[in-house]
Motif scaffolding. Sequence first.
Motif, PDB file in Angstrom:
ATOM      1  N   ARG A  52      -9.551  73.453  22.640  1.00 55.87           N
ATOM      2  CA  ARG A  52     -10.781  74.247  22.475  1.00 55.87           C
ATOM      3  C   ARG A  52     -11.064  74.508  20.996  1.00 55.87           C
ATOM      4  NH1 ARG A  52      -9.315  78.854  26.456  1.00 55.87           N
ATOM      5  NH2 ARG A  52     -10.777  80.051  25.201  1.00 55.87           N
ATOM      6  N   LEU A  53     -10.011  74.739  20.216  1.00 55.60           N
ATOM      7  CA  LEU A  53     -10.201  74.922  18.776  1.00 55.60           C
ATOM      8  C   LEU A  53     -10.662  73.633  18.106  1.00 55.60           C
ATOM      9  CD1 LEU A  53      -7.229  77.265  17.868  1.00 55.60           C
ATOM     10  CD2 LEU A  53      -9.625  77.666  17.287  1.00 55.60           C
ATOM     11  N   LEU A  54     -10.164  72.504  18.566  1.00 56.80           N
ATOM     12  CA  LEU A  54     -10.566  71.220  17.988  1.00 56.80           C
ATOM     13  C   LEU A  54     -12.033  70.905  18.283  1.00 56.80           C
ATOM     14  CD1 LEU A  54      -7.390  69.046  18.621  1.00 56.80           C
ATOM     15  CD2 LEU A  54      -8.227  69.959  16.449  1.00 56.80           C
ATOM     16  N   VAL A  55     -12.552  71.419  19.387  1.00 52.47           N
ATOM     17  CA  VAL A  55     -13.971  71.254  19.685  1.00 52.47           C
ATOM     18  C   VAL A  55     -14.802  72.024  18.659  1.00 52.47           C
ATOM     19  CG1 VAL A  55     -15.779  71.831  21.361  1.00 52.47           C
ATOM     20  CG2 VAL A  55     -13.655  70.771  22.131  1.00 52.47           C
ATOM     21  N   LEU A  56     -14.331  73.210  18.286  1.00 51.11           N
ATOM     22  CA  LEU A  56     -15.039  74.008  17.278  1.00 51.11           C
ATOM     23  C   LEU A  56     -14.920  73.389  15.888  1.00 51.11           C
ATOM     24  CD1 LEU A  56     -14.162  77.693  18.196  1.00 51.11           C
ATOM     25  CD2 LEU A  56     -16.385  76.589  18.322  1.00 51.11           C
ATOM     26  N   ARG A  57     -13.766  72.821  15.587  1.00 54.01           N
ATOM     27  CA  ARG A  57     -13.497  72.233  14.266  1.00 54.01           C
ATOM     28  C   ARG A  57     -13.002  70.798  14.465  1.00 54.01           C
ATOM     29  NH1 ARG A  57     -13.381  75.140   9.853  1.00 54.01           N
ATOM     30  NH2 ARG A  57     -13.558  77.375  10.009  1.00 54.01           N
ATOM     31  N   PRO A  58     -13.934  69.865  14.660  1.00 54.64           N
ATOM     32  CA  PRO A  58     -13.544  68.493  15.015  1.00 54.64           C
ATOM     33  C   PRO A  58     -12.603  67.801  14.033  1.00 54.64           C
ATOM     34  CG  PRO A  58     -15.910  68.808  15.241  1.00 54.64           C
ATOM     35  CD  PRO A  58     -15.370  70.048  14.609  1.00 54.64           C
ATOM     36  N   GLY A  59     -12.670  68.074  12.752  1.00 55.73           N
ATOM     37  CA  GLY A  59     -11.835  67.365  11.792  1.00 55.73           C
ATOM     38  C   GLY A  59     -10.473  67.990  11.564  1.00 55.73           C
ATOM     39  N   THR A  60     -10.130  69.025  12.306  1.00 56.27           N
ATOM     40  CA  THR A  60      -8.885  69.755  12.079  1.00 56.27           C
ATOM     41  C   THR A  60      -7.688  68.985  12.627  1.00 56.27           C
ATOM     42  OG1 THR A  60     -10.104  71.817  12.304  1.00 56.27           O
ATOM     43  CG2 THR A  60      -7.730  71.967  12.438  1.00 56.27           C
ATOM     44  N   ASN A  61      -6.600  69.033  11.894  1.00 54.67           N
ATOM     45  CA  ASN A  61      -5.349  68.424  12.325  1.00 54.67           C
ATOM     46  C   ASN A  61      -4.684  69.361  13.348  1.00 54.67           C
ATOM     47  OD1 ASN A  61      -2.827  67.313  12.606  1.00 54.67           O
ATOM     48  ND2 ASN A  61      -2.312  67.379  10.431  1.00 54.67           N
ATOM     49  N   PRO A  62      -4.356  68.864  14.554  1.00 52.70           N
ATOM     50  CA  PRO A  62      -3.716  69.733  15.557  1.00 52.70           C
ATOM     51  C   PRO A  62      -2.415  70.358  15.076  1.00 52.70           C
ATOM     52  CG  PRO A  62      -4.393  67.655  16.556  1.00 52.70           C
ATOM     53  CD  PRO A  62      -4.620  67.532  15.083  1.00 52.70           C
ATOM     54  N   GLU A  71      -0.539  86.307  11.582  1.00 48.33           N
ATOM     55  CA  GLU A  71       0.282  87.386  11.028  1.00 48.33           C
ATOM     56  C   GLU A  71       1.001  86.945   9.757  1.00 48.33           C
ATOM     57  OE1 GLU A  71       1.260  89.494  15.290  1.00 48.33           O
ATOM     58  OE2 GLU A  71       2.877  89.006  13.940  1.00 48.33           O
ATOM     59  N   ASN A  72       1.180  85.639   9.588  1.00 49.65           N
ATOM     60  CA  ASN A  72       1.894  85.129   8.414  1.00 49.65           C
ATOM     61  C   ASN A  72       0.970  84.363   7.481  1.00 49.65           C
ATOM     62  OD1 ASN A  72       4.350  86.171   9.312  1.00 49.65           O
ATOM     63  ND2 ASN A  72       4.700  84.398  10.610  1.00 49.65           N
ATOM     64  N   GLY A  73      -0.283  84.776   7.409  1.00 50.65           N
ATOM     65  CA  GLY A  73      -1.205  84.167   6.468  1.00 50.65           C
ATOM     66  C   GLY A  73      -1.934  82.955   7.005  1.00 50.65           C
ATOM     67  N   GLY A  74      -1.738  82.599   8.261  1.00 49.22           N
ATOM     68  CA  GLY A  74      -2.465  81.476   8.829  1.00 49.22           C
ATOM     69  C   GLY A  74      -3.887  81.877   9.133  1.00 49.22           C
ATOM     70  N   GLY A  75      -4.606  80.985   9.755  1.00 48.77           N
ATOM     71  CA  GLY A  75      -5.970  81.315  10.107  1.00 48.77           C
ATOM     72  C   GLY A  75      -6.923  80.382   9.405  1.00 48.77           C
ATOM     73  N   CYS A  76      -8.101  80.848   9.162  1.00 43.63           N
ATOM     74  CA  CYS A  76      -9.169  80.031   8.614  1.00 43.63           C
ATOM     75  C   CYS A  76      -9.059  79.986   7.094  1.00 43.63           C
ATOM     76  CB  CYS A  76     -10.507  80.615   9.063  1.00 43.63           C
ATOM     77  SG  CYS A  76     -11.854  79.472   8.887  1.00 43.63           S
ATOM     78  N   ALA A  77      -8.475  78.929   6.555  1.00 43.67           N
ATOM     79  CA  ALA A  77      -8.225  78.832   5.119  1.00 43.67           C
ATOM     80  C   ALA A  77      -9.484  78.504   4.331  1.00 43.67           C
ATOM     81  CB  ALA A  77      -7.165  77.767   4.852  1.00 43.67           C
ATOM     82  N   ASP A  78     -10.501  77.923   4.993  1.00 40.89           N
ATOM     83  CA  ASP A  78     -11.692  77.524   4.258  1.00 40.89           C
ATOM     84  C   ASP A  78     -12.850  78.496   4.430  1.00 40.89           C
ATOM     85  OD1 ASP A  78     -12.348  77.014   6.858  1.00 40.89           O
ATOM     86  OD2 ASP A  78     -12.757  74.883   6.599  1.00 40.89           O
ATOM     87  N   GLY A  79     -12.574  79.703   4.869  1.00 39.85           N
ATOM     88  CA  GLY A  79     -13.593  80.736   4.951  1.00 39.85           C
ATOM     89  C   GLY A  79     -14.670  80.471   5.982  1.00 39.85           C
ATOM     90  N   GLY A  80     -14.332  79.777   7.055  1.00 42.32           N
ATOM     91  CA  GLY A  80     -15.323  79.544   8.105  1.00 42.32           C
ATOM     92  C   GLY A  80     -16.190  78.332   7.836  1.00 42.32           C
ATOM     93  N   GLN A  81     -15.774  77.430   6.988  1.00 43.82           N
ATOM     94  CA  GLN A  81     -16.537  76.232   6.652  1.00 43.82           C
ATOM     95  C   GLN A  81     -15.905  75.030   7.356  1.00 43.82           C
ATOM     96  OE1 GLN A  81     -19.199  76.232   4.302  1.00 43.82           O
ATOM     97  NE2 GLN A  81     -19.048  78.442   4.366  1.00 43.82           N
ATOM     98  N   VAL A  82     -16.738  74.095   7.754  1.00 36.27           N
ATOM     99  CA  VAL A  82     -16.273  72.855   8.358  1.00 36.27           C
ATOM    100  C   VAL A  82     -16.826  71.712   7.529  1.00 36.27           C
ATOM    101  CG1 VAL A  82     -16.355  71.405  10.423  1.00 36.27           C
ATOM    102  CG2 VAL A  82     -16.269  73.873  10.657  1.00 36.27           C
ATOM    103  N   ALA A  83     -16.007  70.702   7.277  1.00 43.57           N
ATOM    104  CA  ALA A  83     -16.486  69.558   6.498  1.00 43.57           C
ATOM    105  C   ALA A  83     -17.584  68.843   7.264  1.00 43.57           C
ATOM    106  CB  ALA A  83     -15.317  68.609   6.211  1.00 43.57           C
ATOM    107  N   ALA A  84     -18.717  68.679   6.612  1.00 38.56           N
ATOM    108  CA  ALA A  84     -19.833  67.958   7.216  1.00 38.56           C
ATOM    109  C   ALA A  84     -19.626  66.465   6.997  1.00 38.56           C
ATOM    110  CB  ALA A  84     -21.150  68.416   6.593  1.00 38.56           C
ATOM    111  N   GLU A  85     -20.378  65.646   7.735  1.00 45.26           N
ATOM    112  CA  GLU A  85     -20.202  64.201   7.634  1.00 45.26           C
ATOM    113  C   GLU A  85     -20.550  63.682   6.255  1.00 45.26           C
ATOM    114  OE1 GLU A  85     -22.130  62.140  10.825  1.00 45.26           O
ATOM    115  OE2 GLU A  85     -21.193  63.396  12.328  1.00 45.26           O
TER     116      GLU A  85
END
Length: 168
Positions: A52-62, A71-85
């Motif tokens: 489901r997360l990969l559907v939201l962010r298609p280019g993300t590495n699983p 809790e350990n600093g993970g999460g959205c590292a790019d501030g909610g941005q997705v690489a466009a084509e």
Amino acid sequence: LQRVAVGRLRDKSPNVRRAALQLLTTMLQHNNFGTVLVAGHLEAKITATVRRLLVLRPGTNPEELLGSDPENGGGCADGGQVAAEDGGTAPLSPASREEEAQLRAELAHLKAGYAFVAAMGQVVGQVLPLLRSRNESDVLEAVAFLETAFLVRLERAAAAVGRLAGLV
């Protein structure tokens, strides 16, 4: 806390061992991961959440998703941005960002549940020697722990409960 309690199972004092077993039993009874603790179920839920997360962010590495922990600093590292084509970044809509945050929180919870199940499965092996103890409270508390582990369907508990027949 769990590791400390497991370490106390080897203590010389029966009161300390009894308290450790009671704590571990209570942790199983009142865990926040569900009434059925089967690693396979949690793995399936983790996989579904990652998809489901990969559907939201298609280019993300699983692997990146499986390694992220809010809790350990993970999460959205790019501030909610997705690489466009075209090589730029396209912002996620607020609804998508909220959905992603919820999915990441769910993923972190499921991963914690999986770690809890794996650790408690190891505890079953540590409790078995207490069934042969000369101390009555060791045996009674070990039986109570194994009964609880069996009721929540902890994978190694079924085989351990079979060993209880030898006590009768």
